[in-house]
Motif scaffolding. Structure first.
Motif, PDB file in Angstrom:
ATOM      1  N   THR A  24       0.919  -1.042  -0.227  1.00  0.00           N
ATOM      2  CA  THR A  24       0.024   0.104  -0.201  1.00  0.00           C
ATOM      3  C   THR A  24       1.052   1.176  -0.196  1.00  0.00           C
ATOM      4  OG1 THR A  24      -0.125   0.209   2.616  1.00  0.00           O
ATOM      5  CG2 THR A  24      -1.814  -1.228   1.321  1.00  0.00           C
ATOM      6  N   VAL A  25       0.223   2.545  -0.315  1.00  0.00           N
ATOM      7  CA  VAL A  25       1.102   3.718  -0.201  1.00  0.00           C
ATOM      8  C   VAL A  25       1.467   3.761   1.204  1.00  0.00           C
ATOM      9  CG1 VAL A  25       0.494   6.181  -0.567  1.00  0.00           C
ATOM     10  CG2 VAL A  25      -0.337   4.740  -2.309  1.00  0.00           C
ATOM     11  N   ASP A  26       0.578   3.601   2.061  1.00  0.00           N
ATOM     12  CA  ASP A  26       1.108   3.886   3.492  1.00  0.00           C
ATOM     13  C   ASP A  26       2.158   3.156   3.739  1.00  0.00           C
ATOM     14  OD1 ASP A  26      -1.220   5.664   4.080  1.00  0.00           O
ATOM     15  OD2 ASP A  26      -2.439   4.029   4.642  1.00  0.00           O
ATOM     16  N   GLN A  27       2.370   1.849   3.521  1.00  0.00           N
ATOM     17  CA  GLN A  27       3.600   0.965   3.922  1.00  0.00           C
ATOM     18  C   GLN A  27       4.648   1.728   3.121  1.00  0.00           C
ATOM     19  OE1 GLN A  27       2.672  -2.951   2.783  1.00  0.00           O
ATOM     20  NE2 GLN A  27       1.162  -3.334   4.401  1.00  0.00           N
ATOM     21  N   PHE A  28       4.391   2.001   1.957  1.00  0.00           N
ATOM     22  CA  PHE A  28       5.633   2.576   1.154  1.00  0.00           C
ATOM     23  C   PHE A  28       6.111   3.751   1.671  1.00  0.00           C
ATOM     24  CE2 PHE A  28       7.098   5.687  -2.340  1.00  0.00           C
ATOM     25  CZ  PHE A  28       7.948   4.726  -2.905  1.00  0.00           C
ATOM     26  N   MET A  29       5.287   4.565   2.117  1.00  0.00           N
ATOM     27  CA  MET A  29       5.690   5.949   2.808  1.00  0.00           C
ATOM     28  C   MET A  29       6.159   5.652   4.418  1.00  0.00           C
ATOM     29  SD  MET A  29       3.089   8.724   1.261  1.00  0.00           S
ATOM     30  CE  MET A  29       4.136   9.975   1.443  1.00  0.00           C
ATOM     31  N   THR A  49      -0.290  -5.070  -5.901  1.00  0.00           N
ATOM     32  CA  THR A  49       0.522  -5.759  -6.830  1.00  0.00           C
ATOM     33  C   THR A  49       1.528  -4.715  -7.261  1.00  0.00           C
ATOM     34  OG1 THR A  49      -0.558  -5.888  -8.739  1.00  0.00           O
ATOM     35  CG2 THR A  49      -0.776  -7.808  -7.144  1.00  0.00           C
ATOM     36  N   ALA A  50       1.489  -3.365  -6.989  1.00  0.00           N
ATOM     37  CA  ALA A  50       2.221  -2.326  -7.785  1.00  0.00           C
ATOM     38  C   ALA A  50       3.535  -2.460  -7.705  1.00  0.00           C
ATOM     39  CB  ALA A  50       1.773  -1.065  -6.982  1.00  0.00           C
ATOM     40  N   THR A  51       4.085  -3.163  -6.490  1.00  0.00           N
ATOM     41  CA  THR A  51       5.690  -3.082  -6.504  1.00  0.00           C
ATOM     42  C   THR A  51       6.476  -4.340  -7.028  1.00  0.00           C
ATOM     43  OG1 THR A  51       5.551  -3.992  -4.291  1.00  0.00           O
ATOM     44  CG2 THR A  51       5.473  -1.573  -4.372  1.00  0.00           C
ATOM     45  N   ILE A  52       5.676  -5.418  -7.564  1.00  0.00           N
ATOM     46  CA  ILE A  52       6.141  -6.627  -8.048  1.00  0.00           C
ATOM     47  C   ILE A  52       6.765  -6.284  -9.491  1.00  0.00           C
ATOM     48  CG2 ILE A  52       4.513  -7.905  -6.908  1.00  0.00           C
ATOM     49  CD1 ILE A  52       3.225  -8.676  -9.285  1.00  0.00           C
ATOM     50  N   PHE A  53       6.088  -5.191 -10.261  1.00  0.00           N
ATOM     51  CA  PHE A  53       6.838  -4.922 -11.675  1.00  0.00           C
ATOM     52  C   PHE A  53       8.150  -4.616 -11.668  1.00  0.00           C
ATOM     53  CE2 PHE A  53       2.139  -4.294 -11.564  1.00  0.00           C
ATOM     54  CZ  PHE A  53       1.753  -5.312 -12.525  1.00  0.00           C
ATOM     55  N   THR A  54       8.811  -4.792 -12.876  1.00  0.00           N
ATOM     56  CA  THR A  54      10.287  -4.426 -12.930  1.00  0.00           C
ATOM     57  C   THR A  54      10.514  -2.927 -12.940  1.00  0.00           C
ATOM     58  OG1 THR A  54      10.693  -6.321 -14.644  1.00  0.00           O
ATOM     59  CG2 THR A  54      12.144  -4.377 -14.616  1.00  0.00           C
ATOM     60  N   VAL A  55       9.507  -2.327 -13.253  1.00  0.00           N
ATOM     61  CA  VAL A  55       9.747  -0.673 -13.277  1.00  0.00           C
ATOM     62  C   VAL A  55       9.961  -0.215 -11.673  1.00  0.00           C
ATOM     63  CG1 VAL A  55       7.287  -0.049 -13.189  1.00  0.00           C
ATOM     64  CG2 VAL A  55       8.843   1.507 -13.871  1.00  0.00           C
ATOM     65  N   ALA A  56       9.321  -1.039 -10.713  1.00  0.00           N
ATOM     66  CA  ALA A  56       9.350  -0.574  -9.505  1.00  0.00           C
ATOM     67  C   ALA A  56      10.589  -1.095  -8.563  1.00  0.00           C
ATOM     68  CB  ALA A  56       7.987  -1.084  -8.671  1.00  0.00           C
ATOM     69  N   GLN A  57      11.105  -2.370  -9.301  1.00  0.00           N
ATOM     70  CA  GLN A  57      12.205  -2.840  -8.618  1.00  0.00           C
ATOM     71  C   GLN A  57      13.539  -2.642  -9.439  1.00  0.00           C
ATOM     72  OE1 GLN A  57      11.471  -6.793  -7.525  1.00  0.00           O
ATOM     73  NE2 GLN A  57       9.471  -6.628  -6.692  1.00  0.00           N
ATOM     74  N   GLN A  58      14.080  -3.498 -10.263  1.00  0.00           N
ATOM     75  CA  GLN A  58      15.261  -3.113 -11.053  1.00  0.00           C
ATOM     76  C   GLN A  58      15.358  -1.749 -11.771  1.00  0.00           C
ATOM     77  OE1 GLN A  58      18.147  -4.951 -10.389  1.00  0.00           O
ATOM     78  NE2 GLN A  58      19.190  -3.414 -11.512  1.00  0.00           N
ATOM     79  N   GLY A  59      14.001  -1.446 -12.267  1.00  0.00           N
ATOM     80  CA  GLY A  59      13.937  -0.207 -12.977  1.00  0.00           C
ATOM     81  C   GLY A  59      14.197   0.899 -12.038  1.00  0.00           C
ATOM     82  N   THR A  60      13.794   1.074 -11.005  1.00  0.00           N
ATOM     83  CA  THR A  60      14.239   2.155 -10.023  1.00  0.00           C
ATOM     84  C   THR A  60      15.617   2.158  -9.283  1.00  0.00           C
ATOM     85  OG1 THR A  60      11.851   2.094  -9.062  1.00  0.00           O
ATOM     86  CG2 THR A  60      13.537   2.822  -7.577  1.00  0.00           C
ATOM     87  N   VAL A  61      16.346   0.901  -9.241  1.00  0.00           N
ATOM     88  CA  VAL A  61      17.612   0.744  -8.987  1.00  0.00           C
ATOM     89  C   VAL A  61      18.516   1.325  -9.968  1.00  0.00           C
ATOM     90  CG1 VAL A  61      19.599  -0.892  -8.587  1.00  0.00           C
ATOM     91  CG2 VAL A  61      17.323  -1.313  -7.613  1.00  0.00           C
ATOM     92  N   ASP A  62      18.061   1.046 -11.171  1.00  0.00           N
ATOM     93  CA  ASP A  62      18.750   1.572 -12.409  1.00  0.00           C
ATOM     94  C   ASP A  62      18.781   3.087 -12.403  1.00  0.00           C
ATOM     95  OD1 ASP A  62      19.356  -0.999 -13.352  1.00  0.00           O
ATOM     96  OD2 ASP A  62      17.809  -0.986 -14.700  1.00  0.00           O
ATOM     97  N   LYS A  63      17.717   3.593 -11.894  1.00  0.00           N
ATOM     98  CA  LYS A  63      17.448   5.292 -11.953  1.00  0.00           C
ATOM     99  C   LYS A  63      18.294   5.687 -10.661  1.00  0.00           C
ATOM    100  CE  LYS A  63      13.023   5.738 -14.116  1.00  0.00           C
ATOM    101  NZ  LYS A  63      13.319   6.812 -15.231  1.00  0.00           N
ATOM    102  N   TYR A  64      18.239   5.069  -9.622  1.00  0.00           N
ATOM    103  CA  TYR A  64      18.908   5.214  -8.379  1.00  0.00           C
ATOM    104  C   TYR A  64      20.546   5.411  -8.652  1.00  0.00           C
ATOM    105  CZ  TYR A  64      20.553   5.206  -3.641  1.00  0.00           C
ATOM    106  OH  TYR A  64      21.029   5.788  -2.391  1.00  0.00           O
ATOM    107  N   MET A  65      20.806   4.560  -9.415  1.00  0.00           N
ATOM    108  CA  MET A  65      22.446   4.424  -9.850  1.00  0.00           C
ATOM    109  C   MET A  65      22.881   5.619 -10.720  1.00  0.00           C
ATOM    110  SD  MET A  65      23.599   2.041  -8.154  1.00  0.00           S
ATOM    111  CE  MET A  65      23.059   0.357  -7.401  1.00  0.00           C
ATOM    112  N   ARG A  66      21.901   5.736 -11.646  1.00  0.00           N
ATOM    113  CA  ARG A  66      22.328   7.035 -12.535  1.00  0.00           C
ATOM    114  C   ARG A  66      22.229   8.412 -11.847  1.00  0.00           C
ATOM    115  NH1 ARG A  66      22.660   8.502 -18.241  1.00  0.00           N
ATOM    116  NH2 ARG A  66      23.256  10.636 -18.144  1.00  0.00           N
TER     117      ARG A  66
END
Length: 258
Positions: A44-49, A112-129
């Motif tokens: 959930t958004v609450d858990q995320f924040m 299920t919002a956080t199971i997708f690549t964009v939320a996982q490795q995709g976000t890591v890639d953005k963090y690295m850049r």
């Protein structure tokens, strides 16, 4: 002398290796390990924040680290998503918020919002850049700006998207030889000037974008020289004429060729 442009090229031409070096930094590696181990457990958004490490990692990945304090604002971005045209993120000129809401699309996907690549490795890639650019900025702010503009430019479609982002607008003003004070003029007049003097199609052409980054770095170098005075320069009177951007480009080309 290592100029802004040569520093930028050293990173841009060896991007994957540069990112690997960033990922090997102990703090980065530790935060990334935590993020990947836990993001998929967020429903959930609450858990995320509520998880500050997850929350801050995700914000930084999208260049929104400075907004970590604005939790009501970020919550509204996340809860409304982007599927409705009147959603909060769609009303904001800064496209980073739409990208953020798309990456963590609780409004569309629910738990299920956080199971997708964009939320996982995709976000890591953005963090690295993002971390790579910040590290470059610690030595030379012009290098950070060039790397950031190069990354964002292909997705830009109008002047307001530039003006909504301090870094992008700094690069645009530099390219157009505008003083910093120009940022305080009427926003619509700035937009009209940018639209008239910047070709957004050039941003989508890697060769033309590369030329623009060379020009930006050369002008930046003139205004923010990275050179240090040597004994000979201390004995030589300072010239009253300015070095042109074209001359700086030629100097950079000679250095790269040599």
């Amino acid at each position: 002398m290592v100029t802004t442009y040569t520093s930028y090229l050293n990173i841009a031409n060896n991007l994957q290796r540069s990112i690997e070096l960033v990922g090997a930094q102990p703090v980065v590696a530790r935060e990334t390990e935590y993020y990947l181990a836990n993001i998929g457990k967020i429903d959930t958004v609450d858990q995320f924040m509520a998880d500050s490490r997850i929350y801050n990692y995700a914000l930084k990945a999208h260049g929104l680290e400075e907004m970590s304090y604005a939790k009501a604002f970020i919550r509204k971005v996340l809860t409304e998503g982007i599927d409705n045209s009147d959603a909060f993120a769609n009303q904001l000129t800064d496209t980073r918020y739409r990208d953020f809401a798309e990456a963590f699309n609780f409004a569309r996907h629910g738990e299920t919002a956080t199971i997708f690549t964009v939320a996982q490795q995709g976000t890591v890639d953005k963090y690295m850049r993002q971390t790579l650019e910040e590290d470059a900025g610690n030595s030379n702010e012009g290098v950070r700006l060039a790397l950031y503009f190069e990354r964002m430019a292909p997705s830009l479609n109008n002047a307001y998207e530039i003006l909504s982002d301090t870094a992008l607008s700094t690069v645009a003003r530099t390219l157009l030889n505008l003083p910093d004070e120009y940022a305080f003029t009427d926003i619509d007049k700035q937009a009209a000037f940018f639209e008239a003097n910047l070709d957004f199609e050039d941003f989508k052409d890697p060769a033309k974008l590369g030329e623009l980054m060379q020009r930006f770095a050369s002008i930046w170098e003139i205004n923010n020289p990275t050179t240090t005075l040597n004994a000979a320069s201390l004995l030589t009177p300072s010239p009253t004429t300015e070095i042109s951007a074209d001359l700086m480009i030629a100097i950079n080309n000679l250095k790269l060729g040599g």
